[in-house]
Design a protein around this motif. Sequence first.
Motif, PDB file in Angstrom:
ATOM      1  N   GLY A  19      -9.635   6.539   5.888  1.00  0.00           N
ATOM      2  CA  GLY A  19      -9.115   4.855   5.862  1.00  0.00           C
ATOM      3  C   GLY A  19     -10.181   4.011   5.973  1.00  0.00           C
ATOM      4  O   GLY A  19     -11.491   4.672   6.042  1.00  0.00           O
ATOM      5  N   ILE A  20     -10.073   2.866   6.707  1.00  0.00           N
ATOM      6  CA  ILE A  20     -11.079   1.925   6.790  1.00  0.00           C
ATOM      7  C   ILE A  20     -11.662   2.405   8.277  1.00  0.00           C
ATOM      8  O   ILE A  20     -10.788   2.540   9.335  1.00  0.00           O
ATOM      9  N   ASP A  21     -12.909   2.038   8.462  1.00  0.00           N
ATOM     10  CA  ASP A  21     -13.548   2.382   9.849  1.00  0.00           C
ATOM     11  C   ASP A  21     -13.435   1.069  10.400  1.00  0.00           C
ATOM     12  O   ASP A  21     -14.306   0.127  10.512  1.00  0.00           O
ATOM     13  N   HIS A  22     -12.367   0.424  11.198  1.00  0.00           N
ATOM     14  CA  HIS A  22     -12.209  -0.591  11.554  1.00  0.00           C
ATOM     15  C   HIS A  22     -13.182  -1.059  12.719  1.00  0.00           C
ATOM     16  O   HIS A  22     -13.712  -2.200  12.926  1.00  0.00           O
ATOM     17  N   LEU A  23     -13.521  -0.121  13.571  1.00  0.00           N
ATOM     18  CA  LEU A  23     -14.594  -0.311  14.729  1.00  0.00           C
ATOM     19  C   LEU A  23     -15.922  -0.729  14.156  1.00  0.00           C
ATOM     20  O   LEU A  23     -16.522  -1.612  14.834  1.00  0.00           O
ATOM     21  N   ARG A 126      -6.526  -4.844  14.892  1.00  0.00           N
ATOM     22  CA  ARG A 126      -6.101  -6.105  15.184  1.00  0.00           C
ATOM     23  C   ARG A 126      -7.186  -7.134  15.483  1.00  0.00           C
ATOM     24  O   ARG A 126      -7.059  -8.157  14.871  1.00  0.00           O
ATOM     25  N   GLN A 127      -8.342  -6.407  16.294  1.00  0.00           N
ATOM     26  CA  GLN A 127      -9.335  -7.561  16.303  1.00  0.00           C
ATOM     27  C   GLN A 127     -10.177  -7.576  15.366  1.00  0.00           C
ATOM     28  O   GLN A 127     -11.030  -8.705  15.275  1.00  0.00           O
ATOM     29  N   VAL A 128     -10.077  -6.800  14.457  1.00  0.00           N
ATOM     30  CA  VAL A 128     -10.902  -6.986  13.044  1.00  0.00           C
ATOM     31  C   VAL A 128     -10.514  -8.106  12.428  1.00  0.00           C
ATOM     32  O   VAL A 128     -11.340  -9.262  12.297  1.00  0.00           O
TER      33      VAL A 128
END
Length: 260
Positions: A19-23, A126-128
């Motif tokens: 999936g997406i590397d949100h960090l 959420r913070q993204v």
Amino acid sequence: MTASAIDPISGRPRDGSAGIDHLAKLARLQSAFAAGIAPADPTRPVPGIDNWTVRDLVVHLAGIHHWAAAQARAEHTSPLDRDPDDLPGLYASTAAELTDTLTELGPDRTGSTLLGPGPASFWHRRQVHETLIHLGDLYAAGSGRWSAEVFDGAVDLTPALWADGIDEVVQVMEPRQVRLGRIQPLARIVALHAVDAGATFQLGAHEDGRIRQDPAAVVSGPARDLLLVLWRRIPLESAGVGVDGDRSAVEKALATAITP
């Protein structure tokens, strides 16, 4: 309509894929936000948010980063200075606190989330999207008006990330507004078709106790425009979207506080 491919509490694909590397996306968005603080007039109003200035916006996002880091650690939040002299310094410190905390915890450490106990990866996602929307607010303040184009030159993001934000609204944010009693369940379901991401979502379908029904209308357009409409940053009529079906059902849904 099939269930979302994304697990709302982890923010990760249900099938176990990467999936997406949100960090990584979060760090990139924080850098873009930080870069926009110093040249901005802190007294400039933020379009579309009553009585907010750039100063209020920066202090808000810094506070949210600080709070989210504590939530991920399952700790109480210590207060921040609400009237700092050094806005860039305040934001830099809380942005670093958040990313350092999430990196140290790892994605699977259990803490508090908006959905109850859950993994720290909830806050990656959420913070993204918190930072993404407020990045637009910062650049809209500079231009004096909100449009989807405020992001141009500030950050370049894929349709998949914008679509991920739509998924978060329909699975997490809007149902939470209903659960907290802030809004009533939507009278009718509205489908959202992100044409550039090849994905369709159903607004209202994830409310507690909802009986599945065919959507009253389908709103189609770029994922970016759809997400900004959901967050009430650009109006439906000026977004690059089309409506097939009962437009009044869409307008009624968007007139409620589907996002906080």
